[in-house]
Design a protein around this motif. Structure first.
Motif, short mmCIF file in Angstrom:
data_model
loop_
_atom_site.label_atom_id
_atom_site.label_comp_id
_atom_site.label_asym_id
_atom_site.label_seq_id
_atom_site.Cartn_x
_atom_site.Cartn_y
_atom_site.Cartn_z
N MET A 155 -1.39 19.82 -44.26
CA MET A 155 -0.62 19.57 -45.47
C MET A 155 0.80 20.13 -45.33
SD MET A 155 -1.27 20.86 -49.39
CE MET A 155 -0.64 22.51 -48.98
N VAL A 156 0.90 21.37 -44.83
CA VAL A 156 2.22 21.98 -44.64
C VAL A 156 3.06 21.17 -43.66
CG1 VAL A 156 3.42 24.04 -43.77
CG2 VAL A 156 1.39 24.29 -45.22
N ALA A 157 2.40 20.61 -42.65
CA ALA A 157 3.10 19.80 -41.65
C ALA A 157 3.45 18.41 -42.15
CB ALA A 157 2.25 19.69 -40.39
N GLY A 158 3.00 18.06 -43.34
CA GLY A 158 3.28 16.74 -43.88
C GLY A 158 2.37 15.65 -43.34
N THR B 219 -5.28 31.08 -35.33
CA THR B 219 -5.27 29.88 -36.17
C THR B 219 -3.97 29.11 -36.01
OG1 THR B 219 -6.58 31.14 -37.79
CG2 THR B 219 -5.76 29.00 -38.48
N ALA B 220 -2.86 29.83 -35.88
CA ALA B 220 -1.57 29.16 -35.67
C ALA B 220 -1.59 28.34 -34.38
CB ALA B 220 -0.44 30.19 -35.62
N MET B 221 -2.13 28.93 -33.31
CA MET B 221 -2.20 28.20 -32.05
C MET B 221 -3.17 27.02 -32.14
SD MET B 221 0.09 29.49 -30.29
CE MET B 221 -0.24 28.41 -28.90
N PHE B 222 -4.23 27.18 -32.91
CA PHE B 222 -5.17 26.07 -33.10
C PHE B 222 -4.47 24.89 -33.77
CE2 PHE B 222 -9.39 24.63 -35.12
CZ PHE B 222 -9.74 23.92 -33.98
N LEU B 223 -3.62 25.17 -34.76
CA LEU B 223 -2.89 24.09 -35.42
C LEU B 223 -1.90 23.43 -34.49
CD1 LEU B 223 -2.91 22.91 -38.36
CD2 LEU B 223 -4.29 24.95 -37.99
N VAL B 224 -1.23 24.22 -33.64
CA VAL B 224 -0.31 23.63 -32.67
C VAL B 224 -1.07 22.69 -31.73
CG1 VAL B 224 1.22 24.12 -30.73
CG2 VAL B 224 1.34 25.54 -32.78
N ILE B 225 -2.24 23.12 -31.28
CA ILE B 225 -3.06 22.28 -30.41
C ILE B 225 -3.46 20.99 -31.13
CG2 ILE B 225 -5.30 22.10 -29.25
CD1 ILE B 225 -5.07 25.17 -28.76
N LEU C 178 -10.12 38.50 -46.11
CA LEU C 178 -9.23 38.46 -44.95
C LEU C 178 -9.41 37.16 -44.18
CD1 LEU C 178 -7.20 39.89 -43.03
CD2 LEU C 178 -9.18 40.71 -41.75
N PHE C 179 -10.63 36.67 -44.13
CA PHE C 179 -10.92 35.48 -43.33
C PHE C 179 -10.67 34.20 -44.10
CE2 PHE C 179 -13.19 39.09 -41.59
CZ PHE C 179 -12.63 39.11 -40.33
N TRP C 180 -10.12 34.33 -45.29
CA TRP C 180 -9.46 33.23 -45.98
C TRP C 180 -7.95 33.36 -45.84
CZ3 TRP C 180 -10.73 28.73 -48.52
CH2 TRP C 180 -12.11 28.46 -48.63
N VAL C 181 -7.44 34.53 -46.16
CA VAL C 181 -5.99 34.72 -46.19
C VAL C 181 -5.36 34.55 -44.82
CG1 VAL C 181 -4.14 36.38 -46.64
CG2 VAL C 181 -6.06 36.20 -48.23
N ALA C 182 -5.90 35.23 -43.80
CA ALA C 182 -5.28 35.19 -42.47
C ALA C 182 -5.30 33.79 -41.85
CB ALA C 182 -5.94 36.21 -41.55
N PRO C 183 -6.44 33.07 -41.85
CA PRO C 183 -6.40 31.72 -41.29
C PRO C 183 -5.47 30.77 -42.05
CG PRO C 183 -8.65 32.53 -41.34
CD PRO C 183 -7.83 33.50 -42.12
N LEU C 184 -5.39 30.90 -43.37
CA LEU C 184 -4.48 30.03 -44.12
C LEU C 184 -3.03 30.32 -43.76
CD1 LEU C 184 -6.16 29.97 -47.66
CD2 LEU C 184 -6.17 28.17 -45.93
N ILE C 185 -2.69 31.60 -43.62
CA ILE C 185 -1.34 31.94 -43.16
C ILE C 185 -1.11 31.38 -41.76
CG2 ILE C 185 0.18 33.85 -42.46
CD1 ILE C 185 -1.15 35.53 -44.66
N GLY C 186 -2.09 31.57 -40.89
CA GLY C 186 -1.97 31.06 -39.53
C GLY C 186 -1.82 29.55 -39.48
N VAL D 41 1.73 28.78 -40.42
CA VAL D 41 2.64 29.17 -39.33
C VAL D 41 2.57 28.15 -38.19
CG1 VAL D 41 3.07 30.90 -37.54
CG2 VAL D 41 2.60 31.63 -39.87
N GLY D 42 1.36 27.75 -37.83
CA GLY D 42 1.21 26.76 -36.77
C GLY D 42 1.88 25.44 -37.12
N ALA D 43 1.77 25.05 -38.39
CA ALA D 43 2.40 23.81 -38.82
C ALA D 43 3.92 23.89 -38.71
CB ALA D 43 1.99 23.51 -40.26
N VAL D 44 4.47 25.02 -39.10
CA VAL D 44 5.93 25.20 -39.02
C VAL D 44 6.38 25.18 -37.56
CG1 VAL D 44 7.81 26.82 -39.45
CG2 VAL D 44 6.08 26.44 -41.22
N ILE D 45 5.63 25.85 -36.69
CA ILE D 45 5.97 25.85 -35.27
C ILE D 45 5.98 24.43 -34.73
CG2 ILE D 45 5.18 26.51 -32.96
CD1 ILE D 45 4.10 29.10 -34.24
#
Length: 244
Positions: free
Chosen positions: A71-74, A141-147, A206-214, A217-221
Motif C-alpha cells: 500500500m505504501v508503495a502504491g 521485513t524491509a528487505m523482504f518488501l524489497v525482494i 512488537l511483532f506488529w509494530v516492527a514488521p509494519l515499520i519494516g 521502510v522497504g516500500a520507500v527503499i
C-alpha cells in the motif's frame, strides 16, 4: 473480493501451519530433527507454494506487513487493507488451532513457551534483547518488501517471483531465528501467540509494530530504486500474472 480474501486466508493458514508446524513438530525430534535450517526452508516453501497456487487471485500477500508495504508503495488499494488483514489473521489463528490440536496428541506436550513463539529477552531463542529484536524485525521485513517488489516488477523474467520470494524468506529465517524466532509477519506471530500465551502475548505488540515499520521502510527503499519504466498502476501479484 471474496475470492481474494479466501485466497489470503488459505495462504496464511498454510504459511503458519507449514512453518510453525515444522518448528513445533519436526525441529526438535532427537537425531532426525530438521533444526533451524529445516524450519527456515519450511517457511520459504509455504510462501512459494501458495504464491504459485493462489497468488494470481489475491496477489499472494499472506502477511499484514506485506499488504501494508505494498500500500505504501502504491501497489495495493488502501481500502482493501483491513479486509486483507482480517483474512490473514483469521487464517493464522485457524492454523494455530489446528497445530495446537495436532501437537497435543503427544503425551505431555505443553504449548506454553513451546509453540514457535516470537519473543525477545528471555523469550528469544538466543537470549537477544528488545533492541536487537526491534532492529532485526524492521530490517528483515524491509528487505523482504524489497525482494517482493523487485521480483514482481515488470522488468524481471515472468514466473520466477515466487521462487525469489520463498528463498528470500528462507534466508531471513536463517539469519533471525536465533534472535526473535523470526516473525516479519504479524499474523504468523498472532496465530501461535494466542495458543502459547505468556510472554508471547505480552510481547506480541512488537511483532506488529516492527514488521509494519519494516514494510513501510522497504516500500520507500524500493520506490527510490524502481525504474520509471517498470512502475505499474496495479498491485503486483507474486504469480507474475500478465495483468499483475
Amino acid at each position: 473480493m471474496s475470492k481474494k480474501l479466501i485466497a489470503e486466508f488459505i495462504g496464511t493458514f498454510w504459511l503458519v501451519l507449514g512453518g510453525c508446524g515444522a518448528a513445533v513438530l519436526a525441529a526438535g525430534v532427537p537425531d532426525v530433527g530438521i533444526g533451524f535450517l529445516g524450519v527456515s526452508l519450511a517457511f520459504g516453501l509455504t510462501v512459494m507454494t501458495m504464491a504459485y497456487a493462489v497468488g494470481n487471485i489475491s496477489g499472494g500477500h499472506f502477511n499484514p506487513a506485506v499488504s501494508f508495504g505494498l500500500m505504501v508503495a502504491g501497489k495495493f488499494d488502501g481500502k482493501d487493507l483491513l479486509p486483507y488483514w482480517a483474512a490473514q489473521v483469521a487464517g493464522a489463528v485457524t492454523a494455530g488451532l489446528v497445530l495446537w490440536i495436532i501437537a497435543h496428541g503427544q503425551d505431555g506436550f505443553s504449548s506454553a513457551g513451546n509453540f514457535a513463539l516470537n519473543g525477545y529477552g528471555s523469550a528469544s531463542p538466543g537470549g537477544y534483547g528488545f533492541f536487537s529484536g526491534l532492529v532485526t524485525e524492521i530490517v528483515m521485513t524491509a528487505m523482504f518488501l524489497v525482494i517482493i517488489l523487485g521480483a514482481t516488477s515488470r522488468g524481471v523474467p515472468v514466473g520466477f517471483a515466487p521462487i525469489a520470494i520463498g528463498l528470500g524468506l528462507t534466508l531471513i529465517h536463517l539469519i533471525s531465528i536465533p534472535v526473535t524466532n523470526t516473525s516479519v509477519n504479524p499474523a504468523r506471530s498472532t496465530g501461535v501467540a494466542l495458543f502459547g500465551g505468556g510472554k508471547a502475548i505480552l510481547q506480541l505488540w512488537l511483532f506488529w509494530v516492527a514488521p509494519l515499520i519494516g514494510g513501510a521502510v522497504g516500500a520507500v527503499i524500493w520506490k527510490m530504486l524502481e525504474p520509471e519504466a517498470y512502475t505499474a498502476a496495479e498491485p503486483p501479484a507474486v504469480s507474475d500474472a500478465p495483468d499483475a
